[in-house]
Write a protein that holds these residues in place. Structure first.
Motif, PDB file in Angstrom:
ATOM      1  N   GLY A 100       0.783  -1.460   0.238  1.00  0.00           N
ATOM      2  CA  GLY A 100      -0.224   0.189  -0.054  1.00  0.00           C
ATOM      3  C   GLY A 100       1.090   1.216   0.284  1.00  0.00           C
ATOM      4  O   GLY A 100       0.228   2.524  -0.444  1.00  0.00           O
ATOM      5  N   LEU A 101       2.074   1.134   0.486  1.00  0.00           N
ATOM      6  CA  LEU A 101       2.597   2.528   0.788  1.00  0.00           C
ATOM      7  C   LEU A 101       4.208   1.707   0.721  1.00  0.00           C
ATOM      8  O   LEU A 101       4.719   0.288   1.156  1.00  0.00           O
ATOM      9  N   GLY A 102       5.158   2.353  -0.138  1.00  0.00           N
ATOM     10  CA  GLY A 102       6.464   2.320  -0.378  1.00  0.00           C
ATOM     11  C   GLY A 102       7.600   3.436  -0.051  1.00  0.00           C
ATOM     12  O   GLY A 102       7.208   4.496  -0.642  1.00  0.00           O
ATOM     13  N   MET A 103       8.189   2.615   0.989  1.00  0.00           N
ATOM     14  CA  MET A 103       8.950   4.529   1.071  1.00  0.00           C
ATOM     15  C   MET A 103      10.961   3.831   0.590  1.00  0.00           C
ATOM     16  O   MET A 103      10.950   3.140   1.192  1.00  0.00           O
ATOM     17  N   VAL A 104      11.094   5.227   0.017  1.00  0.00           N
ATOM     18  CA  VAL A 104      12.897   4.319   0.393  1.00  0.00           C
ATOM     19  C   VAL A 104      13.443   5.601  -0.255  1.00  0.00           C
ATOM     20  O   VAL A 104      13.463   6.935  -1.408  1.00  0.00           O
ATOM     21  N   VAL A 105      14.878   6.068   0.483  1.00  0.00           N
ATOM     22  CA  VAL A 105      15.506   7.669   0.638  1.00  0.00           C
ATOM     23  C   VAL A 105      17.276   7.093  -0.074  1.00  0.00           C
ATOM     24  O   VAL A 105      17.691   5.750   0.268  1.00  0.00           O
ATOM     25  N   VAL A 106      17.377   7.538  -0.574  1.00  0.00           N
ATOM     26  CA  VAL A 106      18.916   8.039  -0.897  1.00  0.00           C
ATOM     27  C   VAL A 106      19.703   8.500  -0.535  1.00  0.00           C
ATOM     28  O   VAL A 106      19.740   9.547  -0.159  1.00  0.00           O
ATOM     29  N   ARG A 107      21.950   8.236   0.002  1.00  0.00           N
ATOM     30  CA  ARG A 107      22.441   9.167   0.552  1.00  0.00           C
ATOM     31  C   ARG A 107      23.166   9.470  -0.933  1.00  0.00           C
ATOM     32  O   ARG A 107      23.331   8.651  -1.530  1.00  0.00           O
ATOM     33  N   ASN A 108      24.437   9.822  -0.702  1.00  0.00           N
ATOM     34  CA  ASN A 108      25.504  10.062  -1.454  1.00  0.00           C
ATOM     35  C   ASN A 108      25.257  10.067  -3.245  1.00  0.00           C
ATOM     36  O   ASN A 108      26.055   9.667  -3.961  1.00  0.00           O
ATOM     37  N   SER A 109      24.357  11.177  -3.064  1.00  0.00           N
ATOM     38  CA  SER A 109      23.409  10.949  -4.066  1.00  0.00           C
ATOM     39  C   SER A 109      24.041  12.379  -5.482  1.00  0.00           C
ATOM     40  O   SER A 109      24.947  13.479  -4.632  1.00  0.00           O
ATOM     41  N   ASN A 110      23.399  12.835  -6.327  1.00  0.00           N
ATOM     42  CA  ASN A 110      23.802  14.344  -6.676  1.00  0.00           C
ATOM     43  C   ASN A 110      22.262  14.670  -7.379  1.00  0.00           C
ATOM     44  O   ASN A 110      20.977  13.875  -7.266  1.00  0.00           O
ATOM     45  N   HIS A 111      22.101  16.267  -7.965  1.00  0.00           N
ATOM     46  CA  HIS A 111      20.885  16.444  -8.518  1.00  0.00           C
ATOM     47  C   HIS A 111      20.541  15.759  -9.573  1.00  0.00           C
ATOM     48  O   HIS A 111      21.080  15.072  -9.903  1.00  0.00           O
ATOM     49  N   TYR A 112      19.669  15.772  -9.437  1.00  0.00           N
ATOM     50  CA  TYR A 112      18.311  14.393  -9.812  1.00  0.00           C
ATOM     51  C   TYR A 112      17.785  14.386 -11.043  1.00  0.00           C
ATOM     52  O   TYR A 112      16.470  13.960 -11.500  1.00  0.00           O
ATOM     53  N   GLY A 113      17.981  16.651 -11.489  1.00  0.00           N
ATOM     54  CA  GLY A 113      16.522  16.651 -12.536  1.00  0.00           C
ATOM     55  C   GLY A 113      15.407  17.001 -12.062  1.00  0.00           C
ATOM     56  O   GLY A 113      15.265  17.092 -10.430  1.00  0.00           O
ATOM     57  N   ILE A 114      14.570  17.456 -12.493  1.00  0.00           N
ATOM     58  CA  ILE A 114      12.613  17.177 -12.114  1.00  0.00           C
ATOM     59  C   ILE A 114      12.410  16.170 -10.889  1.00  0.00           C
ATOM     60  O   ILE A 114      12.202  15.274 -11.662  1.00  0.00           O
ATOM     61  N   ALA A 115      11.846  17.054  -9.795  1.00  0.00           N
ATOM     62  CA  ALA A 115      11.559  16.718  -9.132  1.00  0.00           C
ATOM     63  C   ALA A 115      10.244  15.980  -9.602  1.00  0.00           C
ATOM     64  O   ALA A 115       9.630  14.224  -9.238  1.00  0.00           O
ATOM     65  N   GLY A 116       9.365  16.368 -10.690  1.00  0.00           N
ATOM     66  CA  GLY A 116       8.225  16.003 -11.267  1.00  0.00           C
ATOM     67  C   GLY A 116       8.542  14.900 -11.851  1.00  0.00           C
ATOM     68  O   GLY A 116       7.209  13.915 -11.790  1.00  0.00           O
ATOM     69  N   TYR A 117       9.576  14.297 -12.345  1.00  0.00           N
ATOM     70  CA  TYR A 117       9.536  13.228 -13.386  1.00  0.00           C
ATOM     71  C   TYR A 117       9.442  12.017 -12.232  1.00  0.00           C
ATOM     72  O   TYR A 117       8.763  11.273 -12.538  1.00  0.00           O
ATOM     73  N   PHE A 118       9.963  11.841 -11.581  1.00  0.00           N
ATOM     74  CA  PHE A 118      10.214  10.442 -10.684  1.00  0.00           C
ATOM     75  C   PHE A 118       8.402  10.766  -9.999  1.00  0.00           C
ATOM     76  O   PHE A 118       7.519  10.258  -9.442  1.00  0.00           O
ATOM     77  N   ALA A 119       7.886  11.813  -9.130  1.00  0.00           N
ATOM     78  CA  ALA A 119       6.217  12.287  -8.936  1.00  0.00           C
ATOM     79  C   ALA A 119       5.480  11.016 -10.340  1.00  0.00           C
ATOM     80  O   ALA A 119       4.211  10.251  -9.387  1.00  0.00           O
ATOM     81  N   THR A 120       5.493  11.608 -11.156  1.00  0.00           N
ATOM     82  CA  THR A 120       4.829  11.316 -12.216  1.00  0.00           C
ATOM     83  C   THR A 120       5.340   9.833 -12.546  1.00  0.00           C
ATOM     84  O   THR A 120       4.473   8.873 -13.248  1.00  0.00           O
ATOM     85  N   MET A 121       6.351   9.110 -12.333  1.00  0.00           N
ATOM     86  CA  MET A 121       6.276   7.435 -12.032  1.00  0.00           C
ATOM     87  C   MET A 121       5.651   6.752 -11.613  1.00  0.00           C
ATOM     88  O   MET A 121       4.825   6.234 -12.559  1.00  0.00           O
ATOM     89  N   ALA A 122       5.105   7.814 -10.735  1.00  0.00           N
ATOM     90  CA  ALA A 122       3.848   6.997  -9.900  1.00  0.00           C
ATOM     91  C   ALA A 122       2.486   6.692 -10.401  1.00  0.00           C
ATOM     92  O   ALA A 122       1.916   6.455 -10.663  1.00  0.00           O
TER      93      ALA A 122
END
Length: 380
Positions: free
Chosen positions: A120-142
């Motif tokens: 029903g819910l999933g949450m994944v967090v990331v560290r030691n990354s870099n600029h990931y472009g527009i955040a909306g891209y990942f929201a619209t993956m969902a």
């Protein structure tokens, strides 16, 4: 609609390059810079999605200065090696090891969506990354998977706290993608500052002064000198204002608070870096990596009252808002994601606008990597 009537006029000095050609060019340039082809495809897709949606601050304009230049400087790894630090039923922690943020973000949201399908819910967090472009891209993956998507990321310090003048927090977008029964989802993708550096860069390329209230100096006074502001934001001599603007009277404390929420969620869950540790410079002012953190949440409405019900109500709310009484002189009320949808409808016929400054960048990259491209704007 007045908005679309003014749209083409805004880009009158630009050349227009088709989606497919521009995306292919960005992918090939990234491969020449050392990015593996599958990862370059992900990055190219994120970047072209920005240009398709009319978010000119985060597409081709970011290819060289944010990604290729940082790879050249040795402060960003072109090969993204993602390590799973912890993986539980509905959650996971990933370490991107200073790789490409788009790749880390794509794989993290994929994981969140798969977890949400089951729990029903999933949450994944990331560290030691870099600029990931527009955040909306990942929201619209969902949203494309029939889910609600939420994401955020910290960034190099740019925002001054309310009643302060020092750049402490990143522009820290808090982004939501919600499926609707309309032709486009509701996507709220914006910084927690009044503006963000990418938009200031757009003003700089156009030779325009900034609106008052976007940036302040150490005296607490607003700045409008675009080119010097870009330099001073990097050295800490200027800072962006939080949503709501300068001080508490217009609600600046609200943007400050939301930016802080994103900072905490981008660092505390993953045991990552925050604020001044993301400056990108060491004590001798030498360039070093920006170890950014991100978070990704997917929510499956089928575990509640169902996707169709959610989409119907979400769409109805948007339609009722757009049908409400207009302010004098206005001809339309937009809901989040609508302008980006209209931009896509326009640009799929005309292509993406490339201003003269970015035309030079494209030629420079083409010549450097000896790529087989020629554009109409070179003939002028």
């Amino acid at each position: 609609m007045k908005y679309m009537d003014e749209y083409a006029e805004h880009y009158k000095d630009c050349a227009w390059v088709g989606f497919e050609e521009l995306e292919k060019f960005m992918e090939e340039a990234l491969i020449h810079a050392g990015v593996p082809a599958p990862d370059a495809k992900i990055i190219g897709d994120v970047l072209i999605e920005s240009d398709k949606r009319g978010i000119d601050s985060h597409g081709i304009g970011r290819l060289k200065p944010i990604y290729i230049d940082r790879i050249d400087m040795g402060i960003m790894n072109p090969v993204t090696e993602i390590e799973v630090i912890k993986d539980k039923d509905a959650t996971a922690v990933l370490d991107a090891h200073n790789g490409m943020g788009h790749v880390a973000g794509y794989k993290a949201m994929e994981m969140a969506i798969e977890k949400a399908k089951k729990y029903g819910l999933g949450m994944v967090v990331v560290r030691n990354s870099n600029h990931y472009g527009i955040a909306g891209y990942f929201a619209t993956m969902a949203t494309k998977a029939g889910m609600l998507g939420i994401t955020g990321t910290n960034a190099r310090p740019s925002i001054a706290p309310t009643n302060g003048v020092e750049n402490m927090l990143g522009t820290n977008p808090l982004t939501f993608g919600l499926p609707t029964d309309e032709e486009f989802p509701f996507v709220l993708d914006c910084a927690t500052s009044v503006t963000q550096r990418g938009k200031i860069e757009v003003y700089g390329r156009a030779g325009k002064a900034l609106p008052a209230g976007w940036v302040l100096d150490h005296e607490g006074k607003t700045r409008t000198d675009t080119q010097q502001v870009l330099e001073d934001l990097t050295t800490g001599k200027a800072a962006l204002t939080p949503l709501g603007g300068i001080g508490e009277v217009t609600g600046g404390y609200k943007g400050f608070g939301y930016a802080t929420v994103v900072e905490i969620l981008s660092a505390a869950l993953q045991d990552g870096a925050w604020m001044k540790a993301l400056n990108g410079f060491d004590d001798e002012h030498k360039a070093i990596p920006y170890p950014l953190g991100h978070f990704f949440i997917a929510i499956d409405p089928e575990h509640f009252m169902g996707l169709d019900t959610f989409k119907r109500i979400a769409g109805s709310i948007c339609r009722e808002l757009r049908a409400s009484k207009l302010a004098p002189g206005e001809d339309y009320i937009f809901t989040a994601g609508e302008k980006e949808y209209l931009s896509y409808q326009f640009r799929k016929e005309h292509g993406c606008p490339v201003p003269p400054s970015l035309q030079k960048v494209m030629v420079t990259l083409r010549d450097r990597f000896k790529m087989n491209y020629s554009w109409d704007f070179e003939k002028k």
